[in-house]
Scaffold this motif. Structure first.
Motif, PDB file in Angstrom:
ATOM      1  N   ARG A 159      39.083  44.944  33.430  1.00  0.00           N
ATOM      2  CA  ARG A 159      37.836  44.298  33.851  1.00  0.00           C
ATOM      3  C   ARG A 159      37.342  43.291  32.807  1.00  0.00           C
ATOM      4  O   ARG A 159      36.862  42.201  33.156  1.00  0.00           O
ATOM      5  CB  ARG A 159      36.769  45.367  34.122  1.00  0.00           C
ATOM      6  CG  ARG A 159      35.416  44.813  34.565  1.00  0.00           C
ATOM      7  CD  ARG A 159      35.529  44.058  35.883  1.00  0.00           C
ATOM      8  NE  ARG A 159      34.287  43.429  36.269  1.00  0.00           N
ATOM      9  CZ  ARG A 159      33.414  43.977  37.129  1.00  0.00           C
ATOM     10  NH1 ARG A 159      33.678  45.166  37.668  1.00  0.00           N
ATOM     11  NH2 ARG A 159      32.307  43.350  37.451  1.00  0.00           N
ATOM     12  N   GLU A 160      37.452  43.620  31.550  1.00  0.00           N
ATOM     13  CA  GLU A 160      37.008  42.694  30.504  1.00  0.00           C
ATOM     14  C   GLU A 160      37.776  41.373  30.593  1.00  0.00           C
ATOM     15  O   GLU A 160      37.199  40.290  30.422  1.00  0.00           O
ATOM     16  CB  GLU A 160      37.213  43.327  29.128  1.00  0.00           C
ATOM     17  CG  GLU A 160      36.745  42.452  27.976  1.00  0.00           C
ATOM     18  CD  GLU A 160      37.008  43.084  26.622  1.00  0.00           C
ATOM     19  OE1 GLU A 160      36.622  42.474  25.609  1.00  0.00           O
ATOM     20  OE2 GLU A 160      37.614  44.174  26.571  1.00  0.00           O
ATOM     21  N   ASP A 163      36.651  39.220  33.615  1.00  0.00           N
ATOM     22  CA  ASP A 163      35.358  38.597  33.326  1.00  0.00           C
ATOM     23  C   ASP A 163      35.540  37.344  32.468  1.00  0.00           C
ATOM     24  O   ASP A 163      34.900  36.313  32.700  1.00  0.00           O
ATOM     25  CB  ASP A 163      34.434  39.581  32.616  1.00  0.00           C
ATOM     26  CG  ASP A 163      33.921  40.682  33.530  1.00  0.00           C
ATOM     27  OD1 ASP A 163      34.069  40.542  34.766  1.00  0.00           O
ATOM     28  OD2 ASP A 163      33.386  41.684  33.010  1.00  0.00           O
TER      29      ASP A 163
END
Length: 247
Positions: A159-160, A163
């Motif tokens: 997820r990081e 983003d």
């Protein structure tokens, strides 16, 4: 070997002739019986249905292991699921192997599959290492056996990372296939599937190594010289964030 001839439009070709029982058993690289894998899988999966367990495992592997295309040595040991789990990072092939291993560790049949994808948002540094290509040959994903059928799970991008790149996170409901999105959040081209390389009970390390020697000679030479725990340097997430900011 003519590696291009191994690509097909079909995503269900069993290349190693493995029976269903093989997708429940430990493999050499998908070492689902390793104590580290067993402990992690049981702690994360918890109780419930196979679908509920698979979902917990997917998000743990997706976000708990950082996507890193630079720092996996081209060594068999580096592709072992327990090694990747201990390292805390890997790229699509490694992370798909971990997903298959932890599923098997809690009794859910799983196998690994491969596809060729064009990443329209490949960073310049990675593309240069790949000889100027934006095609990722042998992109790895996991097939999970749920409710009597195979369902694709792609836990590659944490997820990081998504983003930083401005990408939609690759979610999964353990009902439909989780495959890369064709566009990013701004509508730019992202991933394009070009064909499939088959499914396997264990990671076909020798084939992938030889294919990478063919398709990415410069990068593979560097990776073959790396020791376990070594690094080619670079931060893929930072590169993606910087390039996204310039566009």
């Amino acid at each position: 070997m003519d590696f291009d001839s191994l690509r097909s439009d079909r995503d269900d070709i069993v290349r190693d002739a493995a029976p269903l029982d093989a997708y429940r058993a430990p493999g050499d690289l998908i070492d689902s019986n390793h104590p580290r894998i067993l402990s992690y899988a049981r702690q994360v999966a918890g109780d419930g249905t196979n679908r509920e367990k698979a979902l917990r495992l997917y998000y743990a592997v997706r976000d708990g292991l950082r996507y890193d295309p630079y720092n996996t040595p081209m060594q068999r040991e580096a592709y072992r699921a327990s090694t990747t789990l201990e390292a805390g990072h890997g790229y699509c092939v490694n992370k798909a192997g971990v997903m298959a291993a932890v599923c098997r560790a809690v009794g859910i049949p799983a196998r690994v599959g491969y596809a060729d994808v064009r990443n329209h948002m490949t960073t310049k540094r990675l593309s240069d290492l790949m000889g100027g290509s934006d095609i990722f040959f042998y992109h790895g994903y996991t097939d999970v056996w749920l409710d009597g059928r195979w369902v694709k799970a792609t836990p590659a991008f944490n997820r990081e990372l998504t983003d930083k790149f401005g990408l939609k996170p690759l979610d999964w409901d353990a009902v439909g296939d989780s495959i890369y999105h064709p566009f990013d959040l701004s509508g730019r081209r992202h991933m394009e599937y070009l064909g499939y390389r088959g499914v396997f009970a264990d990671i076909p390390f020798d084939e992938i190594r030889d294919a990478f020697r063919h398709y990415y000679p410069r990068m593979t030479r560097e990776q073959e010289q790396m020791p376990l725990g070594g690094s080619m340097g670079g931060d893929f997430g930072a590169e993606g964030a910087a390039e996204a900011a310039r566009k």
